[in-house]
Design an enzyme around this catalytic site. Sequence first.
Site, PDB file in Angstrom:
ATOM      1  N   THR A   8       0.862  -1.185   0.000  1.00  0.00           N
ATOM      2  CA  THR A   8       0.000   0.000   0.000  1.00  0.00           C
ATOM      3  C   THR A   8       0.898   1.234   0.000  1.00  0.00           C
ATOM      4  O   THR A   8       2.119   1.133   0.136  1.00  0.00           O
ATOM      5  CB  THR A   8      -0.879   0.064   1.264  1.00  0.00           C
ATOM      6  OG1 THR A   8      -0.066   0.490   2.375  1.00  0.00           O
ATOM      7  CG2 THR A   8      -1.496  -1.279   1.599  1.00  0.00           C
ATOM      8  N   LYS A  51       6.684   3.478   1.424  1.00  0.00           N
ATOM      9  CA  LYS A  51       7.800   4.302   1.902  1.00  0.00           C
ATOM     10  C   LYS A  51       7.528   4.990   3.233  1.00  0.00           C
ATOM     11  O   LYS A  51       8.437   5.549   3.832  1.00  0.00           O
ATOM     12  CB  LYS A  51       8.094   5.401   0.866  1.00  0.00           C
ATOM     13  CG  LYS A  51       8.651   4.891  -0.427  1.00  0.00           C
ATOM     14  CD  LYS A  51       8.771   5.996  -1.442  1.00  0.00           C
ATOM     15  CE  LYS A  51       7.676   6.003  -2.458  1.00  0.00           C
ATOM     16  NZ  LYS A  51       7.531   4.931  -3.374  1.00  0.00           N
ATOM     17  N   GLU A  72      13.769  -2.729   0.490  1.00  0.00           N
ATOM     18  CA  GLU A  72      14.701  -2.387  -0.597  1.00  0.00           C
ATOM     19  C   GLU A  72      14.003  -1.655  -1.746  1.00  0.00           C
ATOM     20  O   GLU A  72      14.586  -0.771  -2.372  1.00  0.00           O
ATOM     21  CB  GLU A  72      15.382  -3.671  -1.089  1.00  0.00           C
ATOM     22  CG  GLU A  72      16.391  -3.518  -2.195  1.00  0.00           C
ATOM     23  CD  GLU A  72      17.580  -2.616  -1.884  1.00  0.00           C
ATOM     24  OE1 GLU A  72      18.383  -2.962  -1.018  1.00  0.00           O
ATOM     25  OE2 GLU A  72      17.710  -1.550  -2.532  1.00  0.00           O
ATOM     26  N   VAL A 110      13.202   2.620  -2.508  1.00  0.00           N
ATOM     27  CA  VAL A 110      14.005   3.555  -3.323  1.00  0.00           C
ATOM     28  C   VAL A 110      14.507   2.783  -4.531  1.00  0.00           C
ATOM     29  O   VAL A 110      15.124   1.726  -4.386  1.00  0.00           O
ATOM     30  CB  VAL A 110      15.224   4.108  -2.539  1.00  0.00           C
ATOM     31  CG1 VAL A 110      15.997   5.086  -3.411  1.00  0.00           C
ATOM     32  CG2 VAL A 110      14.789   4.767  -1.249  1.00  0.00           C
ATOM     33  N   ALA A 119      12.895   1.094  -6.866  1.00  0.00           N
ATOM     34  CA  ALA A 119      12.172  -0.143  -7.224  1.00  0.00           C
ATOM     35  C   ALA A 119      13.087  -1.362  -7.076  1.00  0.00           C
ATOM     36  O   ALA A 119      13.543  -1.631  -5.971  1.00  0.00           O
ATOM     37  CB  ALA A 119      11.549  -0.019  -8.616  1.00  0.00           C
ATOM     38  N   ASP A 154       7.087  12.308  -2.714  1.00  0.00           N
ATOM     39  CA  ASP A 154       7.543  10.942  -2.925  1.00  0.00           C
ATOM     40  C   ASP A 154       9.080  10.894  -2.972  1.00  0.00           C
ATOM     41  O   ASP A 154       9.701  10.038  -2.342  1.00  0.00           O
ATOM     42  CB  ASP A 154       6.927  10.409  -4.225  1.00  0.00           C
ATOM     43  CG  ASP A 154       7.241   8.946  -4.429  1.00  0.00           C
ATOM     44  OD1 ASP A 154       6.857   8.149  -3.566  1.00  0.00           O
ATOM     45  OD2 ASP A 154       7.897   8.617  -5.429  1.00  0.00           O
ATOM     46  N   LYS A 167      11.997   9.303  -0.299  1.00  0.00           N
ATOM     47  CA  LYS A 167      13.125   8.452  -0.711  1.00  0.00           C
ATOM     48  C   LYS A 167      14.446   9.037  -0.215  1.00  0.00           C
ATOM     49  O   LYS A 167      15.342   8.296   0.208  1.00  0.00           O
ATOM     50  CB  LYS A 167      13.153   8.319  -2.237  1.00  0.00           C
ATOM     51  CG  LYS A 167      11.984   7.509  -2.779  1.00  0.00           C
ATOM     52  CD  LYS A 167      11.978   7.515  -4.289  1.00  0.00           C
ATOM     53  CE  LYS A 167      10.807   6.736  -4.832  1.00  0.00           C
ATOM     54  NZ  LYS A 167      10.610   6.914  -6.264  1.00  0.00           N
ATOM     55  N   GLY A 201       7.392   1.060 -12.115  1.00  0.00           N
ATOM     56  CA  GLY A 201       6.667  -0.009 -12.794  1.00  0.00           C
ATOM     57  C   GLY A 201       6.288  -1.073 -11.785  1.00  0.00           C
ATOM     58  O   GLY A 201       7.101  -1.478 -10.945  1.00  0.00           O
TER      59      GLY A 201
HETATM   60  N1  LIG Z   1       3.880   1.329  -9.057  1.00  0.00           N
HETATM   61  C1  LIG Z   1       5.205   1.552  -8.985  1.00  0.00           C
HETATM   62  O1  LIG Z   1       5.901   1.725  -9.989  1.00  0.00           O
HETATM   63  C2  LIG Z   1       5.907   1.586  -7.656  1.00  0.00           C
HETATM   64  C3  LIG Z   1       7.313   1.666  -7.606  1.00  0.00           C
HETATM   65  C4  LIG Z   1       7.958   1.659  -6.370  1.00  0.00           C
HETATM   66  C5  LIG Z   1       7.208   1.610  -5.208  1.00  0.00           C
HETATM   67  N2  LIG Z   1       5.839   1.558  -5.299  1.00  0.00           N
HETATM   68  C6  LIG Z   1       5.090   1.527  -4.051  1.00  0.00           C
HETATM   69  O2  LIG Z   1       4.264   0.380  -3.989  1.00  0.00           O
HETATM   70  C7  LIG Z   1       3.091   0.687  -3.226  1.00  0.00           C
HETATM   71  C8  LIG Z   1       1.850   0.276  -4.011  1.00  0.00           C
HETATM   72  O3  LIG Z   1       1.795   1.008  -5.220  1.00  0.00           O
HETATM   73  P1  LIG Z   1       0.688   0.635  -6.317  1.00  0.00           P
HETATM   74  O4  LIG Z   1       1.120   1.343  -7.548  1.00  0.00           O
HETATM   75  O5  LIG Z   1       0.479  -0.836  -6.367  1.00  0.00           O
HETATM   76  O6  LIG Z   1      -0.625   1.335  -5.678  1.00  0.00           O
HETATM   77  P2  LIG Z   1      -2.186   0.989  -5.973  1.00  0.00           P
HETATM   78  O7  LIG Z   1      -2.341   0.314  -7.283  1.00  0.00           O
HETATM   79  O8  LIG Z   1      -2.960   2.222  -5.706  1.00  0.00           O
HETATM   80  O9  LIG Z   1      -2.551  -0.069  -4.828  1.00  0.00           O
HETATM   81  C9  LIG Z   1      -2.608   0.284  -3.480  1.00  0.00           C
HETATM   82  C10 LIG Z   1      -3.268  -0.863  -2.739  1.00  0.00           C
HETATM   83  O10 LIG Z   1      -3.198  -0.577  -1.332  1.00  0.00           O
HETATM   84  C11 LIG Z   1      -4.497  -0.805  -0.764  1.00  0.00           C
HETATM   85  N3  LIG Z   1      -4.633  -0.001   0.445  1.00  0.00           N
HETATM   86  C12 LIG Z   1      -4.508   1.346   0.580  1.00  0.00           C
HETATM   87  N4  LIG Z   1      -4.703   1.708   1.867  1.00  0.00           N
HETATM   88  C13 LIG Z   1      -4.929   0.573   2.555  1.00  0.00           C
HETATM   89  C14 LIG Z   1      -5.225   0.285   3.905  1.00  0.00           C
HETATM   90  N5  LIG Z   1      -5.298   1.263   4.826  1.00  0.00           N
HETATM   91  N6  LIG Z   1      -5.405  -1.015   4.274  1.00  0.00           N
HETATM   92  C15 LIG Z   1      -5.344  -2.019   3.352  1.00  0.00           C
HETATM   93  N7  LIG Z   1      -5.102  -1.804   2.041  1.00  0.00           N
HETATM   94  C16 LIG Z   1      -4.895  -0.529   1.651  1.00  0.00           C
HETATM   95  C17 LIG Z   1      -5.448  -0.428  -1.862  1.00  0.00           C
HETATM   96  O11 LIG Z   1      -6.725  -0.978  -1.591  1.00  0.00           O
HETATM   97  P3  LIG Z   1      -8.081  -0.377  -2.217  1.00  0.00           P
HETATM   98  O12 LIG Z   1      -7.976  -0.631  -3.693  1.00  0.00           O
HETATM   99  O13 LIG Z   1      -9.158  -1.180  -1.556  1.00  0.00           O
HETATM  100  O14 LIG Z   1      -8.114   1.080  -1.880  1.00  0.00           O
HETATM  101  C18 LIG Z   1      -4.733  -1.072  -3.070  1.00  0.00           C
HETATM  102  O15 LIG Z   1      -4.969  -2.472  -3.075  1.00  0.00           O
HETATM  103  C19 LIG Z   1       3.162   2.183  -2.903  1.00  0.00           C
HETATM  104  O16 LIG Z   1       3.692   2.373  -1.613  1.00  0.00           O
HETATM  105  C20 LIG Z   1       4.148   2.713  -3.936  1.00  0.00           C
HETATM  106  O17 LIG Z   1       4.861   3.843  -3.470  1.00  0.00           O
HETATM  107  C21 LIG Z   1       5.174   1.532  -6.480  1.00  0.00           C
END
Ligand SMILES: NC(=O)c1ccc[n+]([C@@H]2O[C@H](COP(=O)([O-])OP(=O)(O)OC[C@H]3O[C@@H](n4cnc5c(N)ncnc54)[C@H](OP(=O)(O)O)[C@@H]3O)[C@@H](O)[C@H]2O)c1
Length: 362
Positions: A104, A128, A153, A156, A158, A225, A229, A341
Amino acid sequence: MNALAVERHSPLPKRVDLVLIGARGRVGSAFRQRLQACHADLVRGLNIDLRLRAAMDRRGLAERMDGLDPIALDGALRPRSAGDIEALWLHLGRASSTVLIDCTASDEVAGHYPQWLRRGFAIAAANKHAGARPLAFYRDLQQAAQSTPWRYETTVGAAIPILGPLRDLRLRGEQVLGIRGLLSGSLSFLLARLHQGARFSQAVMEARELGYTEPDPLEDLGGEDVARKLLILGREAGFELEPDQIGVNPLTPIRGVSGPALEPALAAEDDAWATRIAAAEAAGQRLVVVGEVGPEGGSVGVQSLSADDALASASPRENVLQIRTALQHQPALTLRGPGAGAEVTAAGVFSDVLALAQQLAR
Ligand SMILES: NC(=O)c1ccc[n+]([C@@H]2O[C@H](COP(=O)([O-])OP(=O)(O)OC[C@H]3O[C@@H](n4cnc5c(N)ncnc54)[C@H](OP(=O)(O)O)[C@@H]3O)[C@@H](O)[C@H]2O)c1
């Protein structure tokens, strides 16, 4: 024999339970796919049986003693109810072989880590927030993580190995002087698209569609964001920094707009961005969002750099990190690779989970 084969096998694979938070998000879904694809090889090669014991998001929760099907999750999820998480912790019983996986971007979820670690649940996080909270929380978390591990890991860069190598530098006594880099795959994609002629609002929407931005793209555009990091990096390098020691120059003053209202709000800035890009190009330069951190603090903001600077020549989505140490400063130690990604991030989270599972299985 499979490449994962190891020297020693016990007759029964060691079971490690996984609890996935953010199960239907982009990273959470990619993680489930990878778990399904790798499960049999891990049993054969590492003698570890990873079971998806529970999965949840804000809308639903599923739990199954002998493990959920990682792919066919939708039918198993039931609506959330008050107290369901506490009940889940009780069901999980002996916590010594359970890994909680936080996919999340929730500060509230991150706030539970010290308590979860003290209950004996290991944590693998793409989120983060825990590493970027005030120092008192961070110190408490690090103390809790001395008995049960927390890995982060992917917070920051990915899947680029950054925090592990940085920790190694510190442990071997190599003083880190400062870190400078392109730390946002989404913002490097955005500025690259602007230099290719895209409108600002259009490029933000593209980055969101491709899954490169945070769930709320204004978190990327506001600089928060990257600031998080920088805090995580700085702390890993040994700098004791509070969040307000990272100065942020946002890419847009827009706050609190979401859904269909976001694109028209951003479009009001299209002309100003086109003018900035044209001015940089006329001077033989490129605009990039640079993050910098040192022992006294850090900053994030747009800089106009000579086109041959390593940060200006990065490809869209790329992260570049220059680490200056007392031993390595000319040139700085440089790490680079794809920094955004869902799939690449989920692969990095999977590595953290495997490291934890092997630790728990010992
Ligand atoms: N995408 C990238 O490229 C990338 C890269 C590096 C790091 N990240 C990190 O990875 C994480 C997820 O990113 P994402 O792109 O997958 O986001 P996303 O598609 O918006 O998914 C977020 C998920 O978290 C759930 N969630 C949010 N608040 C919650 C809570 N209080 N309790 C339980 N579940 C909760 C959401 O549920 P609902 O759908 O029910 O709201 C959803 O399933 C983030 O921290 C992001 O910074 C992402």
